[in-house]
Design a protein around this motif. Structure first.
Motif, PDB file in Angstrom:
ATOM      1  N   GLU A   1       0.846  -1.198   0.000  1.00 19.06           N
ATOM      2  CA  GLU A   1       0.000   0.000   0.000  1.00 19.06           C
ATOM      3  C   GLU A   1       0.881   1.247   0.000  1.00 19.06           C
ATOM      4  O   GLU A   1       0.555   2.253  -0.645  1.00 19.06           O
ATOM      5  CB  GLU A   1      -0.946   0.012   1.208  1.00 19.06           C
ATOM      6  N   GLY A   2       2.003   1.196   0.704  1.00 21.17           N
ATOM      7  CA  GLY A   2       2.941   2.314   0.695  1.00 21.17           C
ATOM      8  C   GLY A   2       3.551   2.538  -0.679  1.00 21.17           C
ATOM      9  O   GLY A   2       3.669   3.682  -1.146  1.00 21.17           O
ATOM     10  N   PHE A   3       3.932   1.460  -1.340  1.00 20.19           N
ATOM     11  CA  PHE A   3       4.470   1.578  -2.696  1.00 20.19           C
ATOM     12  C   PHE A   3       3.420   2.117  -3.666  1.00 20.19           C
ATOM     13  O   PHE A   3       3.745   2.789  -4.638  1.00 20.19           O
ATOM     14  CB  PHE A   3       4.988   0.226  -3.197  1.00 20.19           C
ATOM     15  N   GLN A   4       2.143   1.819  -3.396  1.00 24.88           N
ATOM     16  CA  GLN A   4       1.075   2.214  -4.306  1.00 24.88           C
ATOM     17  C   GLN A   4       0.828   3.718  -4.277  1.00 24.88           C
ATOM     18  O   GLN A   4       0.303   4.265  -5.242  1.00 24.88           O
ATOM     19  CB  GLN A   4      -0.211   1.470  -3.927  1.00 24.88           C
ATOM     20  N   ALA A   5       1.213   4.383  -3.187  1.00 24.35           N
ATOM     21  CA  ALA A   5       0.936   5.814  -3.053  1.00 24.35           C
ATOM     22  C   ALA A   5       1.377   6.575  -4.301  1.00 24.35           C
ATOM     23  O   ALA A   5       2.531   6.522  -4.713  1.00 24.35           O
ATOM     24  CB  ALA A   5       1.646   6.375  -1.820  1.00 24.35           C
ATOM     25  N   GLY A   6       0.422   7.244  -4.939  1.00 20.85           N
ATOM     26  CA  GLY A   6       0.709   8.004  -6.146  1.00 20.85           C
ATOM     27  C   GLY A   6       0.632   7.197  -7.425  1.00 20.85           C
ATOM     28  O   GLY A   6       0.809   7.742  -8.519  1.00 20.85           O
ATOM     29  N   LEU A   7       0.370   5.904  -7.304  1.00 17.95           N
ATOM     30  CA  LEU A   7       0.295   5.017  -8.470  1.00 17.95           C
ATOM     31  C   LEU A   7      -1.041   4.277  -8.460  1.00 17.95           C
ATOM     32  O   LEU A   7      -1.811   4.383  -7.514  1.00 17.95           O
ATOM     33  CB  LEU A   7       1.454   4.010  -8.447  1.00 17.95           C
ATOM     34  N   SER A   8      -1.294   3.498  -9.490  1.00 19.25           N
ATOM     35  CA  SER A   8      -2.515   2.691  -9.522  1.00 19.25           C
ATOM     36  C   SER A   8      -2.254   1.344  -8.848  1.00 19.25           C
ATOM     37  O   SER A   8      -1.136   0.822  -8.885  1.00 19.25           O
ATOM     38  CB  SER A   8      -2.975   2.462 -10.967  1.00 19.25           C
ATOM     39  N   TRP A   9      -3.294   0.802  -8.236  1.00 20.64           N
ATOM     40  CA  TRP A   9      -3.138  -0.506  -7.606  1.00 20.64           C
ATOM     41  C   TRP A   9      -2.864  -1.581  -8.658  1.00 20.64           C
ATOM     42  O   TRP A   9      -2.152  -2.557  -8.383  1.00 20.64           O
ATOM     43  CB  TRP A   9      -4.373  -0.864  -6.781  1.00 20.64           C
ATOM     44  N   ALA A  10      -3.387  -1.412  -9.854  1.00 21.80           N
ATOM     45  CA  ALA A  10      -3.123  -2.391 -10.918  1.00 21.80           C
ATOM     46  C   ALA A  10      -1.624  -2.504 -11.183  1.00 21.80           C
ATOM     47  O   ALA A  10      -1.101  -3.603 -11.424  1.00 21.80           O
ATOM     48  CB  ALA A  10      -3.870  -2.000 -12.196  1.00 21.80           C
ATOM     49  N   THR A  11      -0.919  -1.375 -11.138  1.00 22.89           N
ATOM     50  CA  THR A  11       0.533  -1.393 -11.343  1.00 22.89           C
ATOM     51  C   THR A  11       1.212  -2.238 -10.267  1.00 22.89           C
ATOM     52  O   THR A  11       2.089  -3.060 -10.564  1.00 22.89           O
ATOM     53  CB  THR A  11       1.092   0.050 -11.304  1.00 22.89           C
TER      54      THR A  11
END
Length: 201
Positions: A52-62
């Motif tokens: 979830e931390g890595f997802q910040a600013g990106l899409s969850w699909a990525t």
């Protein structure tokens, strides 16, 4: 696929899902089989906090597409192993094209592993995080009614930061709470509503 009045999309299989889970097969499988189901093991919860931390600013699909590479890069998110990562590991990860090469998020993942181990002296990560479960859950009919944070996610964010965790802001923690079943934000018309076994319909 056709939208119905409840804000969901009826798929070719006749099942109702929100728009974000209706078209991409990877997202649909994640929604159907994983999202919103309780996660009550330390390694699983640590992994989801980090992703979830890595997802910040990106899409969850990525993130979802890269999850196998993340697991390979971070020792299957075994906190005992990741806690021992040093500068050589950080540089290795910064060269890994399979993950999100963000130095601050990589360092946070290592710090979060160390913080996870420290929490074992005080009941453990699972009991700590689940201690912020709310007394009630949203009942959204359409996506616009789904909150992005809550009183509990704000409190959880503050508590985790005090314990040394990073990239655990209130919005990120609300997304975590959704993903691990602490709240049920499945739309009321979704075939997955109530599937966590924690919240009824």
């Amino acid at each position: 696929m056709a939208p119905d009045s409840a804000g969901v999309i009826i798929g070719e299989d006749g099942l109702a899902r929100p728009a974000w889970a209706a078209s991409d097969p990877l997202m649909r499988n994640y929604y159907d089989q994983e999202w919103g189901l309780p996660v009550t093991d330390e390694q699983g919860l640590y992994e989801r906090i980090c992703l979830e931390g890595f997802q910040a600013g990106l899409s969850w699909a990525t993130i979802l597409r890269k999850r196998p590479a993340f697991r390979a890069a971070f020792a299957a998110f075994d906190p005992e192993a990741v806690a021992l990562f040093g500068s050589t590991d950080v540089e290795r990860l910064m060269q890994d094209p399979g993950i999100i090469r963000n130095r601050l998020k990589i360092l946070a993942t290592i710090r979060n592993a160390q913080a996870t181990l420290e929490l074992r002296n005080d009941g453990g990560l699972v009991d700590f995080v689940w201690g912020f479960a709310p007394d009630s859950t949203p009942r959204p009919r359409v996506a616009a009614e789904i909150p992005t944070q809550s009183r509990e996610s704000v409190a959880l964010s503050k508590a985790l930061r005090k314990r040394g965790f990073s990239f655990v802001g209130p919005t990120t923690m609300f997304a975590l709470m959704e993903a691990v079943g602490m709240v049920d934000t499945h739309l009321l018309g979704s075939h997955r509503r109530g599937s966590s076994g924690i919240w009824s319909g």
